[in-house]
Design an enzyme around this catalytic site. Structure first.
Site, PDB file in Angstrom:
ATOM      1  N   CYS A  98      38.792  42.060  49.879  1.00  0.00           N
ATOM      2  CA  CYS A  98      39.552  41.099  49.066  1.00  0.00           C
ATOM      3  C   CYS A  98      39.869  39.835  49.870  1.00  0.00           C
ATOM      4  O   CYS A  98      40.148  38.795  49.296  1.00  0.00           O
ATOM      5  CB  CYS A  98      40.833  41.745  48.574  1.00  0.00           C
ATOM      6  SG  CYS A  98      41.792  42.474  49.914  1.00  0.00           S
TER       7      CYS A  98
ATOM      8  N   GLU B 296      35.851  36.129  40.879  1.00  0.00           N
ATOM      9  CA  GLU B 296      35.653  36.984  42.059  1.00  0.00           C
ATOM     10  C   GLU B 296      34.320  37.731  41.926  1.00  0.00           C
ATOM     11  O   GLU B 296      34.131  38.519  41.005  1.00  0.00           O
ATOM     12  CB  GLU B 296      36.805  37.978  42.157  1.00  0.00           C
ATOM     13  CG  GLU B 296      36.763  38.752  43.450  1.00  0.00           C
ATOM     14  CD  GLU B 296      37.850  39.804  43.544  1.00  0.00           C
ATOM     15  OE1 GLU B 296      38.119  40.479  42.542  1.00  0.00           O
ATOM     16  OE2 GLU B 296      38.405  39.955  44.645  1.00  0.00           O
TER      17      GLU B 296
ATOM     18  N   GLU C 124      48.382  44.501  44.358  1.00  0.00           N
ATOM     19  CA  GLU C 124      47.528  43.738  45.282  1.00  0.00           C
ATOM     20  C   GLU C 124      46.196  43.572  44.584  1.00  0.00           C
ATOM     21  O   GLU C 124      45.450  44.554  44.438  1.00  0.00           O
ATOM     22  CB  GLU C 124      47.338  44.507  46.593  1.00  0.00           C
ATOM     23  CG  GLU C 124      48.619  44.860  47.307  1.00  0.00           C
ATOM     24  CD  GLU C 124      49.362  43.646  47.822  1.00  0.00           C
ATOM     25  OE1 GLU C 124      48.724  42.602  48.037  1.00  0.00           O
ATOM     26  OE2 GLU C 124      50.578  43.750  48.001  1.00  0.00           O
TER      27      GLU C 124
ATOM     28  N   THR D 168      42.652  45.039  35.902  1.00  0.00           N
ATOM     29  CA  THR D 168      43.282  46.367  35.897  1.00  0.00           C
ATOM     30  C   THR D 168      44.767  46.223  36.204  1.00  0.00           C
ATOM     31  O   THR D 168      45.604  46.905  35.589  1.00  0.00           O
ATOM     32  CB  THR D 168      42.632  47.293  36.961  1.00  0.00           C
ATOM     33  OG1 THR D 168      41.226  47.128  36.928  1.00  0.00           O
ATOM     34  CG2 THR D 168      42.975  48.740  36.728  1.00  0.00           C
TER      35      THR D 168
ATOM     36  N   GLY E  48      43.635  46.741  43.474  1.00  0.00           N
ATOM     37  CA  GLY E  48      42.403  46.753  42.690  1.00  0.00           C
ATOM     38  C   GLY E  48      42.190  45.415  42.015  1.00  0.00           C
ATOM     39  O   GLY E  48      42.741  44.395  42.437  1.00  0.00           O
TER      40      GLY E  48
ATOM     41  N   LYS F 223      45.878  58.483  43.633  1.00  0.00           N
ATOM     42  CA  LYS F 223      44.500  58.560  43.150  1.00  0.00           C
ATOM     43  C   LYS F 223      43.632  57.544  43.887  1.00  0.00           C
ATOM     44  O   LYS F 223      43.839  56.341  43.768  1.00  0.00           O
ATOM     45  CB  LYS F 223      44.425  58.264  41.652  1.00  0.00           C
ATOM     46  CG  LYS F 223      43.072  58.668  41.069  1.00  0.00           C
ATOM     47  CD  LYS F 223      42.801  58.079  39.701  1.00  0.00           C
ATOM     48  CE  LYS F 223      42.173  56.715  39.778  1.00  0.00           C
ATOM     49  NZ  LYS F 223      40.813  56.701  40.332  1.00  0.00           N
TER      50      LYS F 223
END
Ligand code: NDP
Length: 480
Positions: free
Chosen positions: A282, A383, A248, A230, A226, A173
């Site tokens: 990231c 972040e 990650e 999550t 992500g 996905k």
């Protein structure tokens, strides 16, 4: 462009015929519809993958390698089409997608096409016991790959390529915010000769389609990139089911600058590591720590360079900074800037939304530099994931190291120095998964990629990825 799911080698509508709008961040307009898939769509994708597994896992390495190579070639043949689609979905400059995202997606397939032919396992002779042990590395079965919106095809293929190279079948996905290039990949898979069912792509929300992949009892491994929140949620579902997990996650990466560095190289690279892809990588160095001796000079020069960056429509060749990915994300990033003063921070440059002529409803923001004095402020701890960096000074190596490590994240760090001892000491003591010395984002796909602390668990890249996507089984044979 209207997106469809790609299941069992065919483009199909979502079972419940539910759709969601897809927005173009450069102008705020709806660019098409995407499936709002449910658990039932994921089940269909799983069934197709399960059916394809036995045959795919028994194809020769040469055959698998050839198909992966074909996919890489076809991606490069469609470079322009894919780059424009990526830009339309994500807001990044077309030039960046052409130079980085799409070539890297092709490299991901080519790399694993080669790597699988070199993947080997261990043998141990148990001397004196007349026995030999060897390790079988077998594909897991059906695995789930879930990827984010910032580097859509780049990160999607970074997972899928090793998964199928290792003989697994996949239910994948992409982010619902950037589905286009994953959709276009479907046609490439057909043309490249990937057998139906080996890779199935389900579009939809993370909370429904994504969740259904993670919770599926027979999807035995999840590779996720992500946000940290999550990732924690996914781990909460997957861990009690004993799934293999690669996570990650987010970062708050320090960019540590010493006075003895190659100043011009550092300055040019720091502009890139701060604002490439609108700061939505990231690995961006969002906390710039500068040795006090050169702090004022750096501040002046950095502002001058950043002021030259052009914010504009992503399809304009002269644009350096395109649109942020969504209205919601723009507001989130702007919120961080607006609350900076509460933390005693000072906006030195930028901070405002930008009205781009002809694209007035796009999600544009100035590159923003904020001076902070306290590493504990939210701008240095959370972040932001946008075109926003903070700068602060330090006096000693020990202070720089303490500041660099004083966050919950641990993805990457950059150190600028010509002192070999210092670069080794920092490389050893930085609590991150990646350290760059005198460079940034120089990637060699053979290296282990991933983070420490809240930046995740597991490693992607090279043989690490092939190890993740296989089950090691020890076989011990005693002979007479
Ligand atoms: P999210 O965590 O919001 O989403 C990532 C993916 O997970 C999307 O496909 C999303 O779907 C899906 N998802 C969301 N909720 C669930 C759920 N409950 N179950 C299963 N899947 C779910 O991240 P973003 O897309 O906002 O990406 C930005 C983040 O990714 C940043 O934190 C960034 O640091 C991190 N990142 C980390 C990298 C690394 O290598 N460490 C590299 C790049 C980014 P949907 O979007 O459709 O909701």
């Amino acid at each position: 462009m209207n997106i469809k799911n790609y299941i069992n080698g065919e483009f199909v509508n979502p079972i419940e015929n539910n759709w969601m709008p897809n927005y173009n961040p450069s102008n705020g307009k709806v660019s098409g519809q995407i499936p709002n898939s449910t658990k039932e769509d994921v089940e269909k994708a799983y069934e197709a993958a399960e059916k394809a597994f036995l045959k795919w896992s028994n194809t020769t390495l040469e055959e698998r390698s050839k198909i992966l190579s074909n996919i890489a070639t076809l991606i490069l043949e469609r470079l322009d089409l894919l780059a424009v689609a990526e830009s339309k979905d994500n807001g990044k400059p077309v030039s960046l997608a052409k130079e980085v995202d799409i070539p890297r997606a092709a490299s991901n397939f080519q790399f694993f096409a080669n790597a699988i032919t070199q993947f080997s396992s261990e043998a141990h002779e148990s001397i004196g016991l007349n026995a030999v042990n060897f390790t079988l590395r077998q594909p897991i079965g059906v695995v789930g790959c879930i990827s984010p919106w910032n580097l859509p095809l780049y990160l999607f293929t970074w997972k899928i390529a090793p998964a199928i190279a290792a003989g697994n079948c996949v239910v994948a996905k992409p982010s619902e915010i950037t589905p286009m290039t994953a959709f276009l990949l479907g046609e490439i898979l057909q043309e490249a000769g990937l057998p139906k069912g080996v890779l199935n792509i389900v579009h939809g929300l993370g909370t429904t389609a994504g969740n259904a992949i993670v919770a599926h009892p027979n999807i035995k491994a999840i590779s996720f990139t992500g946000g940290t929140k999550t990732g924690a949620h996914i781990a909460g579902i997957a861990a009690p089911m004993f799934k293999k997990l690669s996570l990650e996650l987010g970062g708050k990466n320090p960019n540590i600058i010493f006075a003895d560095c190659d100043y011009n190289k550092m300055l040019a690279t720091t502009v890139r590591s701060s604002f490439a892809n609108q700061g939505q990588i990231c690995l961006c160095g969002s906390r710039i720590l500068v040795e006090e001796k050169i702090y004022e000079k750096f501040k002046k020069d950095f502002i001058e360079k950043v002021a030259q960056l052009k914010v504009g429509n992503p399809s304009d060749e002269t644009t350096n900074i395109g649109a942020l990915v969504s209205m919601a994300h723009l507001e989130k990033v702007k919120g961080y800037i607006d609350s900076a003063s509460k933390d005693g921070a000072k906006v030195l440059f930028g901070g405002n939304k930008v009205l781009v002529t002809g694209s007035e409803n796009g999600y544009y923001l100035q590159p923003t530099i904020i001076e902070v004095t306290d590493n504990k402020c939210s701008l240095n701890q959370e972040e932001v994931f946008g075109p926003v960096v903070t700068i602060m000074s330090f006096k000693t190596d020990a202070e720089a190291l303490q500041l660099a490590n004083d966050v919950k994240y641990g993805l990457s760090a950059t150190v600028w120095t010509h002192d070999l001892n210092r670069s080794m000491q920092f490389s050893k003591q930085l609590q991150t998964g990646i350290v760059w010395v005198n460079t940034w984002m120089l990637r060699d796909l053979r290296t282990p990629f991933g983070g420490q602390k809240d930046s995740g668990v597991g490693r992607e890249g090279g043989l690490e990825a092939l190890r993740f996507f296989t089950v090691p089984k020890n076989v011990c044979i005693q002979y007479g």
